[in-house]
Write an enzyme that holds these catalytic residues in place. Structure first.
Site, PDB file in Angstrom:
ATOM      1  N   LEU A 170       0.674  -1.454   0.077  1.00 48.82           N
ATOM      2  CA  LEU A 170      -0.056   0.042   0.363  1.00 48.82           C
ATOM      3  C   LEU A 170       0.942   1.437  -0.248  1.00 48.82           C
ATOM      4  CD1 LEU A 170      -2.867   1.438  -0.002  1.00 48.82           C
ATOM      5  CD2 LEU A 170      -2.695   1.359   2.767  1.00 48.82           C
ATOM      6  N   TYR A 192      -4.057 -10.774  15.862  1.00 48.77           N
ATOM      7  CA  TYR A 192      -4.386  -9.130  15.172  1.00 48.77           C
ATOM      8  C   TYR A 192      -4.889  -8.640  15.155  1.00 48.77           C
ATOM      9  CZ  TYR A 192      -3.765  -7.376  10.576  1.00 48.77           C
ATOM     10  OH  TYR A 192      -4.680  -5.698   9.438  1.00 48.77           O
TER      11      TYR A 192
HETATM   12  N1  LIG Z   1      -2.841  -6.897   2.747  1.00 44.69           N
HETATM   13  C1  LIG Z   1      -3.754  -6.729   2.937  1.00 44.69           C
HETATM   14  O1  LIG Z   1      -4.576  -7.416   2.980  1.00 44.69           O
HETATM   15  C2  LIG Z   1      -4.442  -6.166   4.659  1.00 44.69           C
HETATM   16  C3  LIG Z   1      -6.310  -6.337   4.619  1.00 44.69           C
HETATM   17  C4  LIG Z   1      -6.766  -5.427   5.782  1.00 44.69           C
HETATM   18  C5  LIG Z   1      -5.327  -4.633   6.565  1.00 44.69           C
HETATM   19  N2  LIG Z   1      -4.256  -4.210   5.703  1.00 44.69           N
HETATM   20  C6  LIG Z   1      -3.705  -2.920   6.362  1.00 44.69           C
HETATM   21  O2  LIG Z   1      -2.744  -2.494   5.539  1.00 44.69           O
HETATM   22  C7  LIG Z   1      -1.969  -2.068   6.264  1.00 44.69           C
HETATM   23  C8  LIG Z   1      -0.879  -2.074   4.773  1.00 44.69           C
HETATM   24  O3  LIG Z   1      -0.358  -3.242   4.554  1.00 44.69           O
HETATM   25  P1  LIG Z   1       0.171  -4.205   3.094  1.00 44.69           P
HETATM   26  O4  LIG Z   1      -0.460  -4.870   2.305  1.00 44.69           O
HETATM   27  O5  LIG Z   1       0.911  -2.174   2.161  1.00 44.69           O
HETATM   28  O6  LIG Z   1       1.413  -4.411   3.869  1.00 44.69           O
HETATM   29  P2  LIG Z   1       3.517  -4.460   3.884  1.00 44.69           P
HETATM   30  O7  LIG Z   1       3.190  -4.734   2.443  1.00 44.69           O
HETATM   31  O8  LIG Z   1       3.389  -5.671   4.335  1.00 44.69           O
HETATM   32  O9  LIG Z   1       3.972  -3.220   4.259  1.00 44.69           O
HETATM   33  C9  LIG Z   1       4.012  -3.060   4.543  1.00 44.69           C
HETATM   34  C10 LIG Z   1       5.076  -2.209   5.508  1.00 44.69           C
HETATM   35  O10 LIG Z   1       5.409  -1.704   6.893  1.00 44.69           O
HETATM   36  C11 LIG Z   1       7.036  -2.210   7.168  1.00 44.69           C
HETATM   37  N3  LIG Z   1       6.882  -2.055   8.724  1.00 44.69           N
HETATM   38  C12 LIG Z   1       6.691  -2.880   9.301  1.00 44.69           C
HETATM   39  N4  LIG Z   1       7.368  -3.420  10.590  1.00 44.69           N
HETATM   40  C13 LIG Z   1       6.880  -2.070  10.402  1.00 44.69           C
HETATM   41  C14 LIG Z   1       7.371  -1.078  11.904  1.00 44.69           C
HETATM   42  N5  LIG Z   1       7.674  -2.159  13.406  1.00 44.69           N
HETATM   43  N6  LIG Z   1       8.433  -0.462  12.042  1.00 44.69           N
HETATM   44  C15 LIG Z   1       8.457   0.680  10.629  1.00 44.69           C
HETATM   45  N7  LIG Z   1       7.800   0.262   9.038  1.00 44.69           N
HETATM   46  C16 LIG Z   1       7.476  -1.825  10.216  1.00 44.69           C
HETATM   47  C17 LIG Z   1       7.402  -2.670   6.582  1.00 44.69           C
HETATM   48  O11 LIG Z   1       8.626  -3.121   6.596  1.00 44.69           O
HETATM   49  P3  LIG Z   1       9.133  -4.677   6.342  1.00 44.69           P
HETATM   50  O12 LIG Z   1       8.580  -5.658   5.940  1.00 44.69           O
HETATM   51  O13 LIG Z   1      10.721  -4.746   6.102  1.00 44.69           O
HETATM   52  O14 LIG Z   1       9.421  -5.097   7.420  1.00 44.69           O
HETATM   53  C18 LIG Z   1       7.029  -2.706   5.108  1.00 44.69           C
HETATM   54  O15 LIG Z   1       7.419  -1.759   4.575  1.00 44.69           O
HETATM   55  C19 LIG Z   1      -1.406  -2.530   7.069  1.00 44.69           C
HETATM   56  O16 LIG Z   1      -1.663  -2.048   8.201  1.00 44.69           O
HETATM   57  C20 LIG Z   1      -1.997  -3.548   7.388  1.00 44.69           C
HETATM   58  O17 LIG Z   1      -2.520  -4.147   8.655  1.00 44.69           O
HETATM   59  C21 LIG Z   1      -3.901  -5.191   4.884  1.00 44.69           C
END
Ligand SMILES: NC(=O)c1ccc[n+]([C@@H]2O[C@H](COP(=O)([O-])OP(=O)(O)OC[C@H]3O[C@@H](n4cnc5c(N)ncnc54)[C@H](OP(=O)(O)O)[C@@H]3O)[C@@H](O)[C@H]2O)c1
Length: 293
Positions: free
Chosen positions: A12, A125
């Site tokens: 995202l 979660y």
């Molecule tokens: N994916 C879904 O289907 C889904 C559904 C509902 C809600 N969400 C929410 O949407 C958001 C974005 O999801 P996404 O799919 O874009 O996830 P993603 O691709 O895993 O991206 C998450 C990012 O956050 C970074 N990160 C993780 N832990 C961190 C920390 N402690 N401090 C600083 N940076 C950190 C990760 O870096 P590293 O990988 O290097 O740790 C990565 O760059 C999240 O809040 C998630 O809860 C997602």
């Protein structure tokens, strides 16, 4: 506007950074290497240097099984991390967008959830994300807490082994004759590019608060897979899995469709139907690199 995107190399976060840049905003995209949201010092020092006007937090510990196995880390990142960001942005006079999830609900309602429905998470979660929402809402009045669902986009999801659901289905369709997909979990698959555009729209307002932000309509994962194969012309045989055929290790809501009630009430909803979003993704947004991840 000076905008800082946290999780800037995530699925995202990449699209959010691009969407704000497209509007001419000055964007700093921070990776996990640049800051650790679970550390108040790291958050404060990093944001004090950049002095953003808007912070968008997409970072989370969101692999549902890993969260269940490690509740302490889950709350450190998803709850305390959110609190750290809310406190630091308040001190700097910055606005905070915080991304949350449909998993704050238990799925028993069986009708689309609005922002007025009481959350009742089933997992570590979901509980940790809900705690994060509350911290943001109490610590920085200039907040947008935005619940999203079933994300997929042209950049890999870092927490979930890189392949989004669409790419996983397309990969399996090249490798197998038959694919079986669960039919008893209803969601709204949502393109990250649309969420990003919605955040930009909200950022031009002072309509702070809690928002549901997903594509329109709903489907089961089986129905989503069927649309993927129809639109991509795949001839793979698709079957609905029997209930219980793929037992989940962690309880998940069987129904987590969100209604964008607050966005609609303010005439700010930009989302298309999930099928239109999928069509656009397959025809336009997909990057070849992701198919080989
Ligand atoms: N994916 C879904 O289907 C889904 C559904 C509902 C809600 N969400 C929410 O949407 C958001 C974005 O999801 P996404 O799919 O874009 O996830 P993603 O691709 O895993 O991206 C998450 C990012 O956050 C970074 N990160 C993780 N832990 C961190 C920390 N402690 N401090 C600083 N940076 C950190 C990760 O870096 P590293 O990988 O290097 O740790 C990565 O760059 C999240 O809040 C998630 O809860 C997602």
């Amino acid at each position: 506007m000076r905008v800082t995107v946290i999780g800037g190399n995530g699925q995202l976060g990449e699209d959010v950074a691009a969407a704000f840049r497209k509007e001419g905003d000055e964007v700093t995209a921070l990776t996990h290497h640049d800051l650790e949201i679970a550390s108040a010092d790291s958050v404060r020092q990093t944001l004090e240097t950049i002095r953003p006007e808007v912070v968008v937090n997409t970072a989370a510990f969101h692999n549902v099984e890993k969260c269940e196995a490690d509740p302490a880390r889950s709350f450190e990142v998803n709850a305390t991390g959110a609190r750290n960001l809310a406190q630091a942005t308040r001190t700097l006079g910055a606005r905070l967008f915080h991304i949350s999830t449909d998993y704050v609900f238990n799925g028993l309602k069986r009708l689309p959830y609005t922002e007025d429905d009481a959350p009742m998470p089933l997992s570590v979660y979901g509980n940790s994300k809900l705690a994060g929402e509350y911290f943001v809402r109490t610590e920085n009045p200039r907040h947008f807490v935005v619940r999203v669902s079933g994300l997929y986009g042209s950049h890999p999801c870092r927490a979930k082994g890189n392949l989004n659901f669409v790419e996983l289905m397309l990969k399996l369709s090249r490798e197998r004759d038959e694919i079986r997909v669960v039919d008893d979990e209803r969601v709204t698959p949502t393109p990250t590019s649309e969420v990003a555009k919605q955040l930009v729209v909200l950022s031009r307002t002072v309509d702070y608060g809690l928002y549901h932000a997903t594509a329109e309509g709903e489907c089961s994962w089986y129905e989503f897979a069927r649309a993927i194969f129809e639109l991509s012309g795949s001839k793979v045989r698709l079957e609905a899995a029997r209930p219980g055929e793929f037992p989940a290790k962690v309880a998940r809501p069987k129904y987590s469709v969100l209604e964008n009630a607050a966005l609609k009430h303010k005439s700010r909803n930009i989302f298309a139907h999930w099928k239109q979003g999928l069509e656009r993704y397959l025809l336009r947004d997909r990057q070849p690199s992701i198919t080989h991840a």
